[in-house]
Design a protein around this motif. Structure first.
Motif, PDB file in Angstrom:
ATOM      1  N   THR A  22       0.837  -1.193   0.000  1.00  0.00           N
ATOM      2  CA  THR A  22       0.000   0.000   0.000  1.00  0.00           C
ATOM      3  C   THR A  22       0.873   1.245   0.000  1.00  0.00           C
ATOM      4  O   THR A  22       2.095   1.188   0.212  1.00  0.00           O
ATOM      5  N   VAL A  23       0.232   2.381  -0.230  1.00  0.00           N
ATOM      6  CA  VAL A  23       0.941   3.658  -0.172  1.00  0.00           C
ATOM      7  C   VAL A  23       1.616   3.835   1.180  1.00  0.00           C
ATOM      8  O   VAL A  23       2.790   4.211   1.268  1.00  0.00           O
ATOM      9  N   LEU A  24       0.907   3.546   2.237  1.00  0.00           N
ATOM     10  CA  LEU A  24       1.475   3.682   3.582  1.00  0.00           C
ATOM     11  C   LEU A  24       2.681   2.773   3.757  1.00  0.00           C
ATOM     12  O   LEU A  24       3.723   3.196   4.296  1.00  0.00           O
ATOM     13  N   GLN A  25       2.576   1.540   3.325  1.00  0.00           N
ATOM     14  CA  GLN A  25       3.682   0.598   3.461  1.00  0.00           C
ATOM     15  C   GLN A  25       4.896   1.022   2.628  1.00  0.00           C
ATOM     16  O   GLN A  25       6.036   0.854   3.057  1.00  0.00           O
ATOM     17  N   ASN A  26       4.641   1.578   1.445  1.00  0.00           N
ATOM     18  CA  ASN A  26       5.739   2.071   0.620  1.00  0.00           C
ATOM     19  C   ASN A  26       6.491   3.202   1.306  1.00  0.00           C
ATOM     20  O   ASN A  26       7.726   3.208   1.348  1.00  0.00           O
ATOM     21  N   VAL A  27       5.747   4.158   1.843  1.00  0.00           N
ATOM     22  CA  VAL A  27       6.388   5.302   2.487  1.00  0.00           C
ATOM     23  C   VAL A  27       7.143   4.869   3.746  1.00  0.00           C
ATOM     24  O   VAL A  27       8.209   5.400   4.062  1.00  0.00           O
ATOM     25  N   ALA A  28       6.615   3.885   4.443  1.00  0.00           N
ATOM     26  CA  ALA A  28       7.218   3.430   5.701  1.00  0.00           C
ATOM     27  C   ALA A  28       8.334   2.418   5.503  1.00  0.00           C
ATOM     28  O   ALA A  28       8.958   1.999   6.482  1.00  0.00           O
ATOM     29  N   TYR A  29       8.612   2.034   4.255  1.00  0.00           N
ATOM     30  CA  TYR A  29       9.518   0.912   4.021  1.00  0.00           C
ATOM     31  C   TYR A  29      10.919   1.138   4.600  1.00  0.00           C
ATOM     32  O   TYR A  29      11.489   0.254   5.240  1.00  0.00           O
ATOM     33  N   TYR A  71      -3.148   1.418  -3.499  1.00  0.00           N
ATOM     34  CA  TYR A  71      -1.975   0.779  -4.084  1.00  0.00           C
ATOM     35  C   TYR A  71      -1.447   1.663  -5.217  1.00  0.00           C
ATOM     36  O   TYR A  71      -2.197   2.461  -5.805  1.00  0.00           O
ATOM     37  N   PRO A  72      -0.160   1.546  -5.541  1.00  0.00           N
ATOM     38  CA  PRO A  72       0.432   2.443  -6.538  1.00  0.00           C
ATOM     39  C   PRO A  72      -0.314   2.492  -7.865  1.00  0.00           C
ATOM     40  O   PRO A  72      -0.446   3.564  -8.467  1.00  0.00           O
ATOM     41  N   ASP A  73      -0.813   1.340  -8.348  1.00  0.00           N
ATOM     42  CA  ASP A  73      -1.469   1.348  -9.654  1.00  0.00           C
ATOM     43  C   ASP A  73      -2.833   2.041  -9.645  1.00  0.00           C
ATOM     44  O   ASP A  73      -3.460   2.221 -10.692  1.00  0.00           O
ATOM     45  N   GLU A  74      -3.276   2.444  -8.468  1.00  0.00           N
ATOM     46  CA  GLU A  74      -4.524   3.197  -8.353  1.00  0.00           C
ATOM     47  C   GLU A  74      -4.279   4.705  -8.401  1.00  0.00           C
ATOM     48  O   GLU A  74      -5.236   5.485  -8.361  1.00  0.00           O
ATOM     49  N   LEU A  75      -3.026   5.104  -8.470  1.00  0.00           N
ATOM     50  CA  LEU A  75      -2.666   6.521  -8.416  1.00  0.00           C
ATOM     51  C   LEU A  75      -2.195   7.026  -9.771  1.00  0.00           C
ATOM     52  O   LEU A  75      -1.680   6.264 -10.596  1.00  0.00           O
ATOM     53  N   SER A  76      -2.320   8.321  -9.995  1.00  0.00           N
ATOM     54  CA  SER A  76      -1.752   8.954 -11.183  1.00  0.00           C
ATOM     55  C   SER A  76      -0.230   9.009 -11.047  1.00  0.00           C
ATOM     56  O   SER A  76       0.334   8.786  -9.965  1.00  0.00           O
ATOM     57  N   GLY A 136       1.692  11.637 -11.104  1.00  0.00           N
ATOM     58  CA  GLY A 136       2.083  12.681 -10.157  1.00  0.00           C
ATOM     59  C   GLY A 136       1.914  12.248  -8.721  1.00  0.00           C
ATOM     60  O   GLY A 136       2.755  12.547  -7.857  1.00  0.00           O
ATOM     61  N   MET A 137       0.841  11.520  -8.448  1.00  0.00           N
ATOM     62  CA  MET A 137       0.628  11.004  -7.095  1.00  0.00           C
ATOM     63  C   MET A 137       1.693   9.973  -6.733  1.00  0.00           C
ATOM     64  O   MET A 137       2.210   9.967  -5.602  1.00  0.00           O
ATOM     65  N   GLN A 138       2.030   9.099  -7.673  1.00  0.00           N
ATOM     66  CA  GLN A 138       3.052   8.103  -7.395  1.00  0.00           C
ATOM     67  C   GLN A 138       4.392   8.759  -7.081  1.00  0.00           C
ATOM     68  O   GLN A 138       5.111   8.310  -6.182  1.00  0.00           O
ATOM     69  N   GLN A 139       4.722   9.831  -7.799  1.00  0.00           N
ATOM     70  CA  GLN A 139       5.992  10.486  -7.515  1.00  0.00           C
ATOM     71  C   GLN A 139       5.965  11.196  -6.176  1.00  0.00           C
ATOM     72  O   GLN A 139       6.985  11.274  -5.483  1.00  0.00           O
ATOM     73  N   ARG A 140       4.806  11.688  -5.759  1.00  0.00           N
ATOM     74  CA  ARG A 140       4.689  12.258  -4.422  1.00  0.00           C
ATOM     75  C   ARG A 140       4.905  11.185  -3.350  1.00  0.00           C
ATOM     76  O   ARG A 140       5.505  11.445  -2.310  1.00  0.00           O
ATOM     77  N   VAL A 141       4.415   9.973  -3.616  1.00  0.00           N
ATOM     78  CA  VAL A 141       4.659   8.865  -2.682  1.00  0.00           C
ATOM     79  C   VAL A 141       6.154   8.582  -2.607  1.00  0.00           C
ATOM     80  O   VAL A 141       6.709   8.377  -1.522  1.00  0.00           O
ATOM     81  N   GLY A 142       6.817   8.569  -3.771  1.00  0.00           N
ATOM     82  CA  GLY A 142       8.258   8.348  -3.778  1.00  0.00           C
ATOM     83  C   GLY A 142       9.009   9.420  -3.007  1.00  0.00           C
ATOM     84  O   GLY A 142       9.971   9.128  -2.287  1.00  0.00           O
ATOM     85  N   LEU A 143       8.575  10.668  -3.140  1.00  0.00           N
ATOM     86  CA  LEU A 143       9.202  11.766  -2.405  1.00  0.00           C
ATOM     87  C   LEU A 143       8.950  11.616  -0.905  1.00  0.00           C
ATOM     88  O   LEU A 143       9.860  11.806  -0.090  1.00  0.00           O
ATOM     89  N   ALA A 144       7.712  11.263  -0.537  1.00  0.00           N
ATOM     90  CA  ALA A 144       7.387  11.056   0.879  1.00  0.00           C
ATOM     91  C   ALA A 144       8.227   9.928   1.473  1.00  0.00           C
ATOM     92  O   ALA A 144       8.692  10.029   2.613  1.00  0.00           O
ATOM     93  N   ARG A 145       8.426   8.866   0.717  1.00  0.00           N
ATOM     94  CA  ARG A 145       9.243   7.744   1.198  1.00  0.00           C
ATOM     95  C   ARG A 145      10.679   8.192   1.477  1.00  0.00           C
ATOM     96  O   ARG A 145      11.274   7.824   2.493  1.00  0.00           O
ATOM     97  N   ALA A 146      11.232   9.004   0.572  1.00  0.00           N
ATOM     98  CA  ALA A 146      12.593   9.491   0.769  1.00  0.00           C
ATOM     99  C   ALA A 146      12.687  10.431   1.963  1.00  0.00           C
ATOM    100  O   ALA A 146      13.641  10.383   2.745  1.00  0.00           O
ATOM    101  N   LEU A 147      11.682  11.282   2.140  1.00  0.00           N
ATOM    102  CA  LEU A 147      11.701  12.241   3.246  1.00  0.00           C
ATOM    103  C   LEU A 147      11.444  11.576   4.595  1.00  0.00           C
ATOM    104  O   LEU A 147      11.928  12.041   5.629  1.00  0.00           O
TER     105      LEU A 147
END
Length: 293
Positions: free
Chosen positions: A146-153, A185-190, A192-203
């Motif tokens: 999930t988005v949460l799990q990706n960011v928390a990885y 889940y990532p495939d449910e996002l646009s 731009g949203m997916q890249q925001r998730v990637g940025l959140a994960r890094a931060l």
């Protein structure tokens, strides 16, 4: 204060040590990378790069395809090792856990400044967890999470408790304007949203150095512009050291405090946008700056 320093970094691909030295000798004589490839068969990734990136700086690396910019950024987290040279990183800047336990040669200026090429596997893992994080061009999200799990990885890798890492992940999802999407889940996002998730994960890992390799280039212009604005807003508050790769001069001028321009694996010029515009080192730099519109 300097955060990252590349010293005489060269990278020759698909060559033994002796073959690489032959290619480097040709480069030292002034032969360009295309001619070296034609004569030797060896590809030049980088040649004799000397570059200092300041603490808290948003530094853009740019050039045309094949110029060496992605090769350069991958040296900083050692996804690629150079053929020759040293890479110094001050691991104490903006870090609550400097890598003081690592036994490596240090610069005379600071005991916490280490040559990361000397790190063993365990130390390199520690360096990547505590000092540096990366945002990829094609998001790099794990589709089964999930988005949460990706960011928390990254926090999970650090063995942070579930409650704490989820709380941290939710905070950064809110910071990048993605509240209430934790269960998606990532495939449910646009894109731009997916890249925001990637940025959140890094931060979320709160590392002092952030590497961004063409992070916005796959996005539509409007979304790209919004993410550039958001990055600048976050940087104004977080004061990270950001190395930002792009092939777009407009983007480099908008987000970069300083810009380094590569051509054929060589560093042509580093300066502020105004310095590059007013005093280009050669026609290659001048053409880039004239392309600004």
């Amino acid at each position: 204060m300097n955060h990252i320093q590349l010293e005489n970094i060269s990278k020759i691909y698909n060559a033994t040590d002796s073959q690489a030295q032959s290619a480097l000798a040709l480069l030292a004589e002034g032969m360009d990378s295309v001619a070296v490839k034609a004569q030797t068969g060896y590809s030049v990734g980088l040649y004799d790069i000397n570059l200092t990136i300041k603490a808290g700086e948003l530094h853009c690396i740019m050039g045309l395809s094949g110029s060496g910019k992605s090769t350069l950024i991958r040296h900083i987290n050692r996804l690629i090792d150079p053929t020759s040279g040293k890479i110094w990183v001050d691991t104490a800047i903006n870090s609550t856990t400097p890598l003081a336990s690592i036994k490596t040669e240090t610069l005379h200026t600071a005991e916490s400044t280490i040559n990361i090429l000397q790190l063993n596997d365990k130390e390199l893992q520690q360096y990547r967890q505590q000092t540096i994080s990366m945002v990829f061009q094609h998001f790099g999200l794990m589709p089964h999470m999930t988005v949460l799990q990706n960011v928390a990885y990254g926090l999970r890798v650090r063995k942070m408790s579930i409650s704490e890492r989820h709380e941290t992940a939710k905070h950064w999802l809110n910071e990048v304007n993605l509240p209430n999407l934790e269960s998606s889940y990532p495939d449910e996002l646009s894109g731009g949203m997916q890249q925001r998730v990637g940025l959140a994960r890094a931060l979320a890992t709160d590392t002092p150095i952030l590497l961004m390799d063409e992070a916005f280039s796959a996005l539509d212009p409007l979304i790209r512009n919004q993410l550039q604005d958001q990055l600048l807003e976050l940087q104004a508050r977080l004061n990270k050291t950001i190395v930002f790769i792009t092939h777009d001069i407009d983007e480099a001028i908008k987000v970069g405090q300083r810009i380094s321009i590569l051509n054929g694996g060589r560093l042509v010029q580093t300066g502020t946008p105004e310095e590059l515009r007013q005093h280009p080192a050669d026609d290659y730099v001048a053409q880039f700056m004239r392309a600004k519109h």
